[in-house]
Write a protein that holds these residues in place. Structure first.
Motif, PDB file in Angstrom:
ATOM      1  N   LEU A 106      -4.769  -1.372  -1.292  1.00 51.21           N
ATOM      2  CA  LEU A 106      -5.161  -0.031  -1.718  1.00 51.21           C
ATOM      3  C   LEU A 106      -5.330   0.029  -3.237  1.00 51.21           C
ATOM      4  O   LEU A 106      -4.468  -0.419  -3.987  1.00 51.21           O
ATOM      5  N   GLY A 107      -6.457   0.565  -3.656  1.00 51.64           N
ATOM      6  CA  GLY A 107      -6.725   0.773  -5.076  1.00 51.64           C
ATOM      7  C   GLY A 107      -7.479   2.074  -5.227  1.00 51.64           C
ATOM      8  O   GLY A 107      -7.566   2.865  -4.274  1.00 51.64           O
ATOM      9  N   PHE A 108      -8.049   2.298  -6.407  1.00 51.71           N
ATOM     10  CA  PHE A 108      -8.756   3.556  -6.645  1.00 51.71           C
ATOM     11  C   PHE A 108     -10.021   3.334  -7.454  1.00 51.71           C
ATOM     12  O   PHE A 108     -10.044   2.523  -8.388  1.00 51.71           O
ATOM     13  N   VAL A 109     -11.061   4.066  -7.055  1.00 57.41           N
ATOM     14  CA  VAL A 109     -12.298   4.119  -7.816  1.00 57.41           C
ATOM     15  C   VAL A 109     -12.288   5.435  -8.580  1.00 57.41           C
ATOM     16  O   VAL A 109     -12.062   6.492  -7.986  1.00 57.41           O
ATOM     17  N   ILE A 110     -12.491   5.375  -9.880  1.00 54.73           N
ATOM     18  CA  ILE A 110     -12.536   6.584 -10.702  1.00 54.73           C
ATOM     19  C   ILE A 110     -13.995   6.907 -10.992  1.00 54.73           C
ATOM     20  O   ILE A 110     -14.737   6.060 -11.505  1.00 54.73           O
ATOM     21  N   ARG A 111     -14.403   8.128 -10.649  1.00 54.98           N
ATOM     22  CA  ARG A 111     -15.786   8.546 -10.880  1.00 54.98           C
ATOM     23  C   ARG A 111     -15.837   9.690 -11.886  1.00 54.98           C
ATOM     24  O   ARG A 111     -15.005  10.601 -11.852  1.00 54.98           O
ATOM     25  N   LEU A 112     -16.830   9.618 -12.743  1.00 53.56           N
ATOM     26  CA  LEU A 112     -17.105  10.686 -13.693  1.00 53.56           C
ATOM     27  C   LEU A 112     -18.545  11.110 -13.511  1.00 53.56           C
ATOM     28  O   LEU A 112     -19.463  10.286 -13.670  1.00 53.56           O
ATOM     29  N   GLY A 113     -18.751  12.364 -13.144  1.00 54.66           N
ATOM     30  CA  GLY A 113     -20.108  12.830 -12.900  1.00 54.66           C
ATOM     31  C   GLY A 113     -20.790  12.074 -11.783  1.00 54.66           C
ATOM     32  O   GLY A 113     -22.013  11.913 -11.790  1.00 54.66           O
ATOM     33  N   GLY A 114     -20.025  11.593 -10.823  1.00 50.92           N
ATOM     34  CA  GLY A 114     -20.571  10.858  -9.693  1.00 50.92           C
ATOM     35  C   GLY A 114     -20.724   9.368  -9.940  1.00 50.92           C
ATOM     36  O   GLY A 114     -20.894   8.589  -8.998  1.00 50.92           O
ATOM     37  N   ALA A 115     -20.668   8.940 -11.202  1.00 52.95           N
ATOM     38  CA  ALA A 115     -20.831   7.521 -11.520  1.00 52.95           C
ATOM     39  C   ALA A 115     -19.472   6.826 -11.559  1.00 52.95           C
ATOM     40  O   ALA A 115     -18.465   7.427 -11.949  1.00 52.95           O
ATOM     41  N   VAL A 116     -19.446   5.562 -11.166  1.00 49.62           N
ATOM     42  CA  VAL A 116     -18.200   4.793 -11.193  1.00 49.62           C
ATOM     43  C   VAL A 116     -17.840   4.477 -12.643  1.00 49.62           C
ATOM     44  O   VAL A 116     -18.610   3.839 -13.359  1.00 49.62           O
ATOM     45  N   ALA A 117     -16.676   4.945 -13.072  1.00 53.57           N
ATOM     46  CA  ALA A 117     -16.215   4.720 -14.440  1.00 53.57           C
ATOM     47  C   ALA A 117     -15.164   3.624 -14.500  1.00 53.57           C
ATOM     48  O   ALA A 117     -14.991   2.982 -15.547  1.00 53.57           O
ATOM     49  N   ALA A 118     -14.446   3.403 -13.402  1.00 53.30           N
ATOM     50  CA  ALA A 118     -13.387   2.387 -13.409  1.00 53.30           C
ATOM     51  C   ALA A 118     -12.948   2.084 -11.983  1.00 53.30           C
ATOM     52  O   ALA A 118     -13.138   2.896 -11.068  1.00 53.30           O
TER      53      ALA A 118
ATOM     54  N   ASP B 229       0.823  -1.212   0.000  1.00 48.40           N
ATOM     55  CA  ASP B 229       0.000   0.000   0.000  1.00 48.40           C
ATOM     56  C   ASP B 229       0.862   1.269   0.000  1.00 48.40           C
ATOM     57  O   ASP B 229       0.474   2.295  -0.565  1.00 48.40           O
ATOM     58  N   GLU B 230       2.030   1.194   0.622  1.00 51.75           N
ATOM     59  CA  GLU B 230       2.943   2.342   0.586  1.00 51.75           C
ATOM     60  C   GLU B 230       3.411   2.612  -0.841  1.00 51.75           C
ATOM     61  O   GLU B 230       3.511   3.768  -1.262  1.00 51.75           O
ATOM     62  N   VAL B 231       3.688   1.556  -1.589  1.00 55.06           N
ATOM     63  CA  VAL B 231       4.127   1.710  -2.976  1.00 55.06           C
ATOM     64  C   VAL B 231       3.003   2.294  -3.819  1.00 55.06           C
ATOM     65  O   VAL B 231       3.218   3.181  -4.653  1.00 55.06           O
ATOM     66  N   VAL B 232       1.770   1.829  -3.586  1.00 57.12           N
ATOM     67  CA  VAL B 232       0.627   2.346  -4.334  1.00 57.12           C
ATOM     68  C   VAL B 232       0.384   3.820  -3.978  1.00 57.12           C
ATOM     69  O   VAL B 232       0.063   4.628  -4.852  1.00 57.12           O
ATOM     70  N   ALA B 233       0.566   4.177  -2.715  1.00 55.36           N
ATOM     71  CA  ALA B 233       0.406   5.569  -2.304  1.00 55.36           C
ATOM     72  C   ALA B 233       1.455   6.450  -2.983  1.00 55.36           C
ATOM     73  O   ALA B 233       1.164   7.584  -3.399  1.00 55.36           O
TER      74      ALA B 233
ATOM     75  N   GLN C 154       8.811  -2.437  -4.200  1.00 53.08           N
ATOM     76  CA  GLN C 154       9.535  -1.196  -4.477  1.00 53.08           C
ATOM     77  C   GLN C 154       8.801  -0.336  -5.516  1.00 53.08           C
ATOM     78  O   GLN C 154       8.699   0.870  -5.360  1.00 53.08           O
ATOM     79  N   ARG C 155       8.291  -0.995  -6.544  1.00 49.94           N
ATOM     80  CA  ARG C 155       7.598  -0.270  -7.604  1.00 49.94           C
ATOM     81  C   ARG C 155       6.375  -1.056  -8.082  1.00 49.94           C
ATOM     82  O   ARG C 155       6.212  -2.224  -7.760  1.00 49.94           O
TER      83      ARG C 155
END
Length: 304
Positions: A265-277, A191-195, A286-287
């Motif tokens: 740890l991951g990420f939710v991408i929202r467009l106009g409030g809707a989940v896009a990815a 999670d540190e690497v993802v951050a 390390q990477r």
């Protein structure tokens, strides 16, 4: 079975009028098992529904003779999944673009699907991708025994093989699973690497982003032909960095929300409030070594 995975049914399960209620009561665990065997919640739910249909079709006498309805349902679900897996590779060959298993939140937001596949901390994109490389029999044996602690004697009934053969299948699968990307990296370090990746992405600088990516990093995007996505894997730190920065430039209004996934740890991408990815990762400690971007709307139901 291991704590938290038991499927204990009451005697009421032997009554026809209680069949639906009893299956629904344990649907969470059945869907969780099927999801790990099949890779998508839609197919998992279909498999459990078919198991339910077979239970209801039993006569009163046949239901009464089943000492452990929960075990019966798990075995039937396993057999159904085994049949589905036999044709899964052919379906993936005609899939539009790259195929990824369906990610689920590590914690359900309060409503299904099947409580986010019954605890996603034990199922990740990295794990499901490795399971995709196994034979159908290896995959079913591994999931039933290693995750849900089904005895090999019962798995033998599912696979039509001896308990000893099933033990060998599970052992082979365990070795493959142990070699999955990032398998030995502690969750906290991952999670540190993802951050660090997120911080580098926020700068908008190519050099900063390249530094947090492994030289042979691979990005896979699944749109299923429904939405725009990279049709082939993007390979190499420079190419992946340019792809991600280009995507951010094309979608300046996108909101990136941290989320706890089966991979960490991951990420939710929202467009106009809707989940896009939903974006998940693997690291070498390390990477970033792998970026998995789920864009297919049909595989984002658990995130809405």
């Amino acid at each position: 079975m291991r704590p938290g995975t038991e499927i204990a049914m009451t005697d009421a399960a032997t009554r026809p009028d209680a069949a639906a209620g009893e299956v629904d009561a344990h649907r969470r665990i059945l869907v969780a098992a099927a999801h790990r065997m099949l890779g998508t919640l839609a197919e998992a739910e279909d498999a459990v529904q078919e198991a339910y249909v077979r239970w209801v079709r039993l006569s009163d006498t046949e239901r009464t003779e089943i000492a452990n309805p929960a075990g019966w349902l798990m075995r039937v679900t396993g057999r159904i999944c085994l049949d589905v897996l036999g044709s899964a590779r052919a379906r993936h060959e005609i899939y539009v673009g790259e195929w990824l298993p369906e990610p689920v939140p590590a914690e359900s937001a309060g409503g299904d699907p099947a409580d986010a596949a019954a605890g996603a901390e034990s199922v990740s994109t990295a794990l499901l991708l490795v399971l995709e490389t196994l034979t159908p029999a290896e995959r079913v044996a591994f999931v039933l025994h290693e995750v849900f602690a089904v005895p090999f004697g019962e798995i033998a009934e599912v696979l039509g093989r001896s308990p000893a053969a099933c033990r060998q299948l599970a052992a082979s699968a365990r070795r493959h699973v142990g070699r999955r990307p990032g398998a030995t990296v502690p969750r906290s370090r991952r999670d540190e690497v993802v951050a660090a990746f997120a911080a580098a992405s926020a700068t908008g600088r190519l050099d900063a982003l390249v530094r947090v990516l492994a030289p042979d990093v691979v990005l896979v995007s699944d749109g299923g032909g429904v939405v725009s996505a990279a049709r082939r894997p993007v390979r190499g730190a420079d190419h992946v960095a340019r792809f991600l920065l280009g995507l951010a430039q094309k979608q300046p209004a996108a909101v990136y929300e941290p989320a706890v996934t089966g991979d960490g740890l991951g990420f939710v991408i929202r467009l106009g409030g809707a989940v896009a990815a939903v974006v998940t990762f693997a690291t070498d400690g390390q990477r970033i070594t792998d970026v998995w971007m789920m864009r297919h709307p049909g595989k984002l139901r658990a995130w809405v």
